[in-house]
Design a protein around this motif. Structure first.
Motif, mmCIF file in Angstrom:
data_model
loop_
_atom_site.group_PDB
_atom_site.id
_atom_site.type_symbol
_atom_site.label_atom_id
_atom_site.label_comp_id
_atom_site.label_asym_id
_atom_site.label_seq_id
_atom_site.Cartn_x
_atom_site.Cartn_y
_atom_site.Cartn_z
ATOM 1 N N VAL A 100 -25.604 15.800 -3.551
ATOM 2 C CA VAL A 100 -25.149 17.064 -3.457
ATOM 3 C C VAL A 100 -23.813 16.996 -3.444
ATOM 4 N N ASN A 101 -23.118 17.898 -4.254
ATOM 5 C CA ASN A 101 -21.783 17.992 -4.027
ATOM 6 C C ASN A 101 -21.054 18.674 -2.730
ATOM 7 N N HIS A 102 -20.598 18.262 -1.861
ATOM 8 C CA HIS A 102 -20.329 18.794 -0.649
ATOM 9 C C HIS A 102 -18.648 19.095 -0.525
ATOM 10 N N ASP A 103 -18.119 19.251 -1.556
ATOM 11 C CA ASP A 103 -16.703 19.597 -1.675
ATOM 12 C C ASP A 103 -16.396 20.841 -1.139
ATOM 13 N N ALA A 104 -15.247 20.747 -0.136
ATOM 14 C CA ALA A 104 -14.872 22.278 0.286
ATOM 15 C C ALA A 104 -13.295 22.294 0.322
ATOM 16 N N THR A 105 -12.791 23.507 0.055
ATOM 17 C CA THR A 105 -11.259 23.706 0.389
ATOM 18 C C THR A 105 -11.029 24.839 0.572
#
Length: 389
Positions: free
Chosen positions: A91-96
């Motif tokens: 699962v992509n868990h990239d945040a910005t």
């Protein structure tokens, strides 16, 4: 008359007065300590609620967080990871934080928001929502591939309050380009996130750096060994935190959980210490008045008359203690939860129920101690008491 004279003499006794003063001080200290620890416990509960941990905590504790962005060759690493036998899902868990152009260009919005940048998870699909078990309130669910924004409930309400997102669109800026995207719906707060995180679903988002690795049922340890082996092979000098237990990676959550346990232990200890101090003083007071109670019992006094005799004195002490302890607790709360005190309470409200609960607990404790001691003495033969005194 003799009984009344004896009672009056004992009430005027300096020793008796000193005991009442000491008991009053003990009740004040007990209320301040118990109410104070209840205030801290309330703050701990609110802080745990603010990170929105759901009923699926076991899922989070059995997932791995992989920081592929720290690898020298992230592309090769992510080519190897999907082939691990114990892996069920990635699962992509990239945040910005993305620039919301609408906020930046609206003077009224600038007064409400601290800045134009808002917290977004960036992905190409909604798999992250499935992992967190977050329900979506769709405005209009797309029939084909999803492309748009799923805004945090609170953020959406605040945008509408300043007349933004009226057409259910929002303009975001990344890679020096403006993107006007539809608001497809709203989602509740994401677990572990204090900020109001939203989800941006777009095929051209940033290159992901963080991934959640979901193991097959019962194979968490196997997956951990396999991922570590791949890292040792491809990244011999990799930093330890490149792969971590997802729950343990949030150190602030672990600290909150530990401090929450410590606070409740402190509550129990403070209650026990206060109960022991109050019990010893009340027991000494009631036993020193055994002769008075025996004489009253011989003269026809019933148990309720004796309870009423002690009740008047202790009720007065409790009322006076409340008048002193409650303001002290409020002052304690304002000092500890002020910016200078180190603990932040976003509500800024006086913990009324914590104060009431702590005070009631001390009052019930005193009532139980008095009833226990008086009942024990009343069961004794009064002639034996008079003979011993």
């Amino acid at each position: 008359k003799a009984t009344q004279g004896l009672a009056a003499t004992m009430r005027r006794s300096r020793t008796h007065l000193f005991r009442n003063v000491m008991l009053g001080l003990q009740i004040i200290i007990a209320m301040v300590f118990v109410c104070g620890t209840f205030c801290v416990a309330r703050w701990e509960v609110k802080m745990m609620e603010s990170i929105h941990l759901s009923d699926h905590l076991d899922t989070y504790k059995n997932s791995l967080l992989l920081r592929a962005g720290d690898a020298k060759d992230a592309k090769r690493l992510m080519e190897e990871i999907p082939h691990l036998p114990s892996l069920d899902k990635i699962v992509n868990h990239d945040a910005t934080y993305l620039n919301v152009s609408d906020i930046e260009e609206t003077p009224e919005a600038k007064k409400v928001f601290f800045g134009p940048y808002q917290h977004f998870f960036c992905a190409t699909d909604t798999t992250l929502l499935e992992y967190y078990h977050l329900p979506v309130r769709w405005f209009k669910k797309p029939s084909g591939p999803i492309e748009g924004i799923l805004l945090n409930d609170s953020l959406y309400s605040q945008l509408r309050s300043v007349e933004l997102a009226a057409n259910n669109t929002l303009t975001l800026k990344w890679n020096s380009t403006l993107h006007t995207l539809p608001i497809l719906g709203t989602i509740p707060s994401v677990p572990y996130q204090h900020a109001r995180a939203s989800l941006l679903v777009h095929p051209e988002t940033f290159s992901p750096d963080e991934f959640l690795l979901i193991p097959k049922a019962g194979q968490y340890q196997s997956l951990l060994r396999e991922v570590t082996a791949v890292l040792d092979q491809l990244e011999p000098n990799h930093v330890p935190h490149m792969v971590q237990n997802f729950h343990e990676a949030h150190t602030e959550v672990l600290m909150l959980e530990s401090s929450c346990i410590a606070v409740w232990i402190l509550c129990a200890i403070s209650i026990l210490i206060c109960a022991m101090g109050i019990y010893s003083t009340i027991a000494l007071d009631t036993r020193s008045r055994r002769k008075e109670m025996a004489i009253r019992k011989i003269n026809g006094a019933k148990s309720r008359d004796i309870y009423r005799l002690f009740g008047r004195v202790y009720l007065l002490l409790i009322v006076l203690s409340l008048l002193i302890a409650m303001p002290v607790t409020v002052i304690f709360h304002r000092i500890i939860f002020s910016p200078e005190g180190g603990l932040q309470d976003a509500s800024g409200e006086t913990p009324l129920w914590a104060c009431i609960g702590g005070a009631l607990l001390v009052i019930v404790m005193i009532a139980a101690i008095v009833l226990s001691n008086v009942r024990s003495i009343m069961r004794t033969n009064p002639s034996e008491i008079i003979a011993k005194e």
